[in-house]
Design a protein around this motif. Structure first.
Motif, PDB file in Angstrom:
ATOM      1  N   VAL A   1     -30.306 -10.732  10.294  1.00 14.40           N
ATOM      2  CA  VAL A   1     -31.746 -10.828  10.475  1.00 14.40           C
ATOM      3  C   VAL A   1     -32.428 -12.054   9.530  1.00 14.40           C
ATOM      4  O   VAL A   1     -33.237 -12.704  10.179  1.00 14.40           O
ATOM      5  CB  VAL A   1     -32.372  -9.319  10.259  1.00 14.40           C
ATOM      6  CG1 VAL A   1     -33.884  -9.524  10.439  1.00 14.40           C
ATOM      7  CG2 VAL A   1     -31.840  -8.302  11.164  1.00 14.40           C
ATOM      8  N   LEU A   2     -32.120 -11.851   8.344  1.00 12.23           N
ATOM      9  CA  LEU A   2     -32.842 -13.142   7.647  1.00 12.23           C
ATOM     10  C   LEU A   2     -32.286 -14.416   7.988  1.00 12.23           C
ATOM     11  O   LEU A   2     -33.182 -15.339   8.019  1.00 12.23           O
ATOM     12  CB  LEU A   2     -32.036 -12.877   6.172  1.00 12.23           C
ATOM     13  CG  LEU A   2     -32.843 -13.513   4.863  1.00 12.23           C
ATOM     14  CD1 LEU A   2     -34.290 -12.983   4.984  1.00 12.23           C
ATOM     15  CD2 LEU A   2     -32.155 -13.042   3.657  1.00 12.23           C
ATOM     16  N   LEU A   3     -31.144 -14.781   8.554  1.00 14.82           N
ATOM     17  CA  LEU A   3     -30.676 -15.885   9.119  1.00 14.82           C
ATOM     18  C   LEU A   3     -31.655 -16.201  10.380  1.00 14.82           C
ATOM     19  O   LEU A   3     -31.976 -17.417  10.572  1.00 14.82           O
ATOM     20  CB  LEU A   3     -29.107 -15.736   9.504  1.00 14.82           C
ATOM     21  CG  LEU A   3     -28.480 -17.130   9.545  1.00 14.82           C
ATOM     22  CD1 LEU A   3     -28.744 -18.146   8.425  1.00 14.82           C
ATOM     23  CD2 LEU A   3     -26.780 -16.823   9.649  1.00 14.82           C
ATOM     24  N   LEU A   4     -31.779 -15.315  11.162  1.00 14.56           N
ATOM     25  CA  LEU A   4     -32.572 -15.650  12.260  1.00 14.56           C
ATOM     26  C   LEU A   4     -34.111 -15.819  11.809  1.00 14.56           C
ATOM     27  O   LEU A   4     -34.738 -16.811  12.717  1.00 14.56           O
ATOM     28  CB  LEU A   4     -32.811 -14.232  13.056  1.00 14.56           C
ATOM     29  CG  LEU A   4     -31.524 -13.845  14.116  1.00 14.56           C
ATOM     30  CD1 LEU A   4     -31.750 -12.548  14.683  1.00 14.56           C
ATOM     31  CD2 LEU A   4     -31.431 -14.772  15.138  1.00 14.56           C
ATOM     32  N   GLU A   5     -34.628 -15.370  10.635  1.00 14.13           N
ATOM     33  CA  GLU A   5     -35.755 -15.731  10.358  1.00 14.13           C
ATOM     34  C   GLU A   5     -35.877 -17.081   9.852  1.00 14.13           C
ATOM     35  O   GLU A   5     -36.696 -17.944  10.285  1.00 14.13           O
ATOM     36  CB  GLU A   5     -36.382 -14.902   9.251  1.00 14.13           C
ATOM     37  CG  GLU A   5     -36.689 -13.318   9.506  1.00 14.13           C
ATOM     38  CD  GLU A   5     -37.120 -12.775   8.398  1.00 14.13           C
ATOM     39  OE1 GLU A   5     -38.120 -11.880   8.619  1.00 14.13           O
ATOM     40  OE2 GLU A   5     -36.280 -12.536   7.257  1.00 14.13           O
ATOM     41  N   LEU A   6     -34.689 -17.680   9.430  1.00 15.20           N
ATOM     42  CA  LEU A   6     -34.764 -19.024   8.783  1.00 15.20           C
ATOM     43  C   LEU A   6     -34.509 -20.035  10.227  1.00 15.20           C
ATOM     44  O   LEU A   6     -35.144 -21.120  10.139  1.00 15.20           O
ATOM     45  CB  LEU A   6     -33.449 -19.337   7.940  1.00 15.20           C
ATOM     46  CG  LEU A   6     -33.745 -18.683   6.358  1.00 15.20           C
ATOM     47  CD1 LEU A   6     -32.149 -18.681   5.936  1.00 15.20           C
ATOM     48  CD2 LEU A   6     -34.499 -19.398   5.853  1.00 15.20           C
TER      49      LEU A   6
END
Length: 457
Positions: free
Chosen positions: A334-339
């Motif tokens: 999810v954090l990677l998607l935010e980036l």
């Protein structure tokens, strides 16, 4: 095989305690004391895991500091009732007097020692922490002035402060809220016990603590603050090269916690606001208040109530309370998607980033996925690797998510992309809702949507 009932799990935990099975001592850095009669946090070594280690990890050392920590707890016990906690109970057979807690924690200044254990095991991490007076922290933060408030969560506030020697620090103040003193002490010692075992460039550095007028942790201050403030709270667009560097740093930190740390640690609250950035944008994982230590011979924890941040919670965690490495892997996805997208895990319209991004990832829709502020200013190969990694990390089946070791390989472009499907594991797998195969992506998205609506009402 279905998840075992709590009674069976509890019996296994008690059996482990009686037999002193290696690796079952104190899941919170030997601060934990096992409790009978509570099923708020159970674990299993016999039922399956939603994690499938892809390679053997180094044998973790037996903690030589355990005597000191246990002596500290034993020496401040009182004749009192047993309380139940919603986190791993650390002090449930003991109540603490603040006077004795201050006295004992004040002595907890362990000299740094890089000597390895005999037999070639992993070196024990030792720290030298300062026991601050409340007056020192009040002076450093201008009496916890709201202008120095740099972060706030459900359980703590973080203030910027300056010590007399000029060192700039971040002071984490544990908020009382509705919690009783014993539970706040439990939470405080939990985090302190976890941090005691961590020594890595991509994990926040603890400088000291205070137990006077409340509970405080003093951490190294990082000038760029959190990833959340930089990615979502700034008018300037964060460059892709920096975003990718941050992603690699977080992955390296998680790989250390899961596989290389001599305690197998599950963070349980990986999110943008818990990622701090140094002057050169080196990512540091912070806030170990919800972290769990998972013994090597336990496949997972089962916890209740569910704690964490909605939008980052894996389906097996928010529906069944199952916690293992794959809990953090999902949150990292999810954090990677935010980036990649510049969008929050849950936006102002209460839309889940995972639900929105899944169909776009399946069709490799760069135009819709990539943060429009980036335009074309990104490395195409890196973006493809980031999208591929995110897609496998947020898989609705935990068994289909990679370990962080493999995640790092994917981000670095190592090992090819043909072996994304996890290899068979000797451990049995936790099967949710009858059958993993029957639990489709569509079912998951419906469940996610339903739980999100309930959580946000």
């Amino acid at each position: 095989m279905a998840v075992q009932e709590t009674g069976v799990v509890k019996a296994q935990v008690e059996k482990n305690e009686k037999e002193k099975i290696p690796g079952t001592d104190s899941p919170r850095g030997v601060l934990e004391i096992p409790v009978t009669g509570t099923d708020s946090d159970s674990s299993s070594s016999s039922c399956g895991s939603s994690s499938s280690p892809e390679k053997s990890t180094p044998q973790r050392a037996v903690n030589r500091e355990s005597g000191g920590w246990k002596s500290m707890i034993d020496s401040i016990k009182k004749k009192s009732v047993v309380r139940r906690f919603s986190v791993i109970p650390l002090l449930t057979n003991y109540e603490l007097t603040k006077k004795n807690l201050w006295k004992k924690l004040g002595r907890l200044q362990i000299p740094e020692d890089d000597d390895a254990d005999d037999g070639g095991s992993v070196p024990i991490v030792r720290h030298s922490w300062k026991n601050f007076d409340f007056a020192e922290l009040a002076a450093a933060t201008d009496n916890f002035n709201s202008e120095n408030l740099i972060g706030k969560g459900g359980h703590a506030e973080v203030y910027k402060g300056c010590l007399p020697d000029g060192e700039v620090v971040a002071v984490k103040k544990i908020i009382k809220n509705a919690k009783e003193d014993e539970e706040r002490i439990s939470d405080f010692l939990s985090e302190l016990g976890i941090v005691a075992h961590i020594n890595h460039p991509n994990a926040a550095k603890l400088i000291g603590f205070s137990t006077e007028n409340g509970f405080h942790l003093v951490l190294q201050f990082l000038p760029h603050g959190s990833l959340s403030s930089l990615l979502f709270g700034s008018t300037e667009c964060l460059e892709w090269t920096i975003r990718y560097k941050i992603a690699l740093g977080i992955a390296e930190g998680l790989q250390y916690l899961h596989h290389d740390c001599h305690r197998r640690i599950i963070h349980r609250d990986i999110k943008a606001s818990n990622i701090l950035l140094s002057e050169d944008y080196e990512a540091q994982i912070s806030d170990f208040g919800l972290a769990k230590w998972l013994p090597d011979n336990w496949s997972h924890h089962i916890v209740f109530p569910i704690e964490g941040t909605f939008g980052y919670l894996s389906p097996e965690y928010f529906m069944h309370g199952i916690v293992d490495e794959k809990t953090d892997v999902f949150a990292f996805g999810v954090l990677l998607l935010e980036l990649i997208t510049g969008r929050r895990a849950v936006d102002s319209r209460r839309q889940s980033l995972v639900i929105w991004a899944k169909p776009l990832l399946q069709t490799s829709n760069f135009k819709e996925l990539v943060d429009p502020r980036l335009a074309d200013a990104y490395d195409l190969a890196e973006m493809k690797r980031a999208m591929l990694t995110a897609s496998v990390c947020i898989h609705h089946l935990s068994t289909m998510r990679p370990q962080m070791t493999r995640v790092l390989q994917l981000l670095r472009g190592e090992g090819g992309q043909t072996d994304l499907k996890p290899k068979p594991s000797a451990r049995r797998t936790v099967i949710l809702d009858g059958s993993d195969e029957e639990y489709s992506s569509t079912c998951y998205l419906k469940d996610l949507n339903r739980h999100m609506q309930l959580a946000l009402e």
